[in-house]
Enzyme design. Structure first.
Site, PDB file in Angstrom:
ATOM      1  N   ALA A 103       0.852  -1.186   0.000  1.00 41.12           N
ATOM      2  CA  ALA A 103       0.000   0.000   0.000  1.00 41.12           C
ATOM      3  C   ALA A 103       0.887   1.234   0.000  1.00 41.12           C
ATOM      4  O   ALA A 103       2.088   1.152   0.258  1.00 41.12           O
ATOM      5  CB  ALA A 103      -0.928   0.011   1.215  1.00 41.12           C
ATOM      6  N   LYS A 104       0.295   2.367  -0.273  1.00 39.91           N
ATOM      7  CA  LYS A 104       1.000   3.635  -0.167  1.00 39.91           C
ATOM      8  C   LYS A 104      -0.033   4.735  -0.061  1.00 39.91           C
ATOM      9  O   LYS A 104      -1.153   4.609  -0.583  1.00 39.91           O
ATOM     10  CB  LYS A 104       1.892   3.881  -1.392  1.00 39.91           C
ATOM     11  CG  LYS A 104       3.079   4.777  -1.104  1.00 39.91           C
ATOM     12  CD  LYS A 104       4.135   4.035  -0.312  1.00 39.91           C
ATOM     13  CE  LYS A 104       5.376   4.872  -0.101  1.00 39.91           C
ATOM     14  NZ  LYS A 104       6.446   4.093   0.565  1.00 39.91           N
ATOM     15  N   GLY A 105       0.339   5.816   0.600  1.00 39.61           N
ATOM     16  CA  GLY A 105      -0.550   6.954   0.721  1.00 39.61           C
ATOM     17  C   GLY A 105       0.232   8.232   0.623  1.00 39.61           C
ATOM     18  O   GLY A 105       1.463   8.233   0.624  1.00 39.61           O
TER      19      GLY A 105
END
Length: 419
Positions: free
Chosen positions: A106-108
């Site tokens: 994931a990444k944000g």
């Protein structure tokens, strides 16, 4: 057509196609492996100190949840967009699978220059972002961590915001927290220590002595500064370093402990010395034994790859080398030993996993235990990549990504397609 675009996402997609061809993955399986499961875009309004209201765009991309919850950092930078975040999530998936962690990637991020915010504004924006993400994240769904532009304090604000909504402390919702708030010893240093440890493994492979060797490090944030310090402690002469404010070069070796202290107190290398100034663009092509790009994506293109004068290329950053540069480096693999990013900088997510496990169990380890376990995981992954590269006579990046993609693909095949 896809909502993901931009050069960074295109780069991640090209890298995957190379691996998919190498593994002979059927065309109808490729989309399910590459495309993210979920992408969230949110507006984050805050009150500025001057009484006005400002709205910032925030993102979170969860690539797959096949092996467990997703895991990945949160980036605060003006350059952040959905395509970049998606690419970073994809790379995190292959990284976690390569080192054997029960995570998807994931990444944000938020499109903002954090230096333009006061501390109160930064806290307000951090808390608002987490508030908007609460329906989509959780300790068994998606676990956040720091990245460029974020730090332990921001992770503490994330954790506190989530915990207030749950009515109880949920330390395991984020990693990279201060030790006083449920973080683990050794997490802040984990990525840089891992880079330096893997440089040692590569040097052993090449029968190259590190004591007295030279290194150049691009990027002097958390990863670059700790890497430089660890290499210095191994007897390496770090002859050049750089950050967004400039570059320094001293052929006899820089005083790395003093530089680390300066950067920690000033927030950058700016103001350290005019005597050792260097054009930042020239750092990557300096002659050295070890080159560590530890800044941002896509800094090594095909032209620069042809001009690299290092023996070991240790990718401390995510995606520093373009696919076109990879073609050059593949031809030069007898000259340059590549430690690919999904292996080289994986120490951070390995110790983040340890932090998550400790938070879930409410049982914490000593720093020596954290480091021992980190190096054990990295050694296993390095050995597997090296063996695969030699067995199939392929580039180290191909070997590393193939292992990661195979493990994700195998898990998806075993679980099947629901419904």
């Amino acid at each position: 057509m896809t909502v993901y675009n931009g050069p960074v996402f295109e780069m991640a997609a090209k890298q995957f196609e190379v691996i998919a061809d190498y593994l002979s993955i059927p065309e109808d399986e490729r989309g399910r492996l590459l495309m993210p499961k979920r992408a969230v875009a949110v507006s984050c309004p805050i009150h500025r100190d001057d009484g006005t209201t400002a709205v910032f765009e925030g993102y979170r991309v969860q690539h797959h949840l096949t092996l467990g919850p997703t895991k990945g950092g949160t980036r605060f930078a003006a350059s952040v967009d959905l395509g970049e975040v998606a690419a970073l999530a994809i790379w995190m998936s292959w990284k976690c699978a390569l080192v054997g962690l029960p995570y998807g990637g994931a990444k944000g991020g938020i499109s903002v220059d954090p230096s333009s915010l006061s501390r109160r504004e930064l806290e307000a924006l951090s808390r608002r972002y987490m508030q908007e993400m609460i329906p989509f994240v959780g300790p068994h769904t998606d676990v956040m961590a720091p990245d460029m532009g974020t730090n332990e304090q921001i992770m503490a604000w994330f954790m506190d915001t989530y915990s207030m909504y749950q009515g109880q402390t949920v330390a395991e919702i984020v990693t990279g927290k201060p030790v006083s708030a449920g973080g683990t010893l050794g997490r802040r240093e984990a990525t840089g220590r891992g880079v330096a440890h893997l440089v040692s493994r590569a040097a052993d492979e090449l029968r190259m002595r590190l004591n007295g060797a030279t290194a150049a490090v691009q990027g002097f944030g958390n990863v670059g500064s700790i890497t430089a310090l660890e290499l210095h402690n191994k007897g390496v002469k770090v002859v050049a370093v750089s950050d967004h404010t400039g570059a320094l070069h001293r052929p006899a070796g820089l005083d790395i402990p003093r530089l680390v202290e300066h950067a920690a107190s000033r927030g950058s290398l700016e103001g350290y010395s005019k005597e050792h100034g260097l054009d930042a663009e020239d750092l990557l092509s300096l002659p050295c034994d070890v080159l560590v790009p530890a800044a941002v994506e896509r800094v090594i293109d095909a032209k620069l790859a042809s001009n690299l004068r290092c023996r070991i290329l240790a990718e401390g950053a995510n995606g520093p080398t373009t696919p076109e540069a990879d073609q050059v480096l593949e031809r030069r693999r007898e000259e340059i030993f590549l430690i690919p990013d999904i292996l080289c900088n994986s120490g951070g997510v390995v110790v983040s996993y340890f932090e998550w496990v400790q938070d879930l169990q409410r049982l914490f380890w000593e720093e020596e235990e954290v480091m021992r376990r980190e190096y054990q995981v990295l050694d296993r992954a390095f050995d597997q990549v090296s063996a695969r590269s030699k067995r199939d006579n392929v580039f180290n990046r191909t070997a590393a990504m193939a292992i990661g993609v195979e493990r994700v693909r195998g898990a998806k095949e075993t679980r099947g397609l629901f419904p």
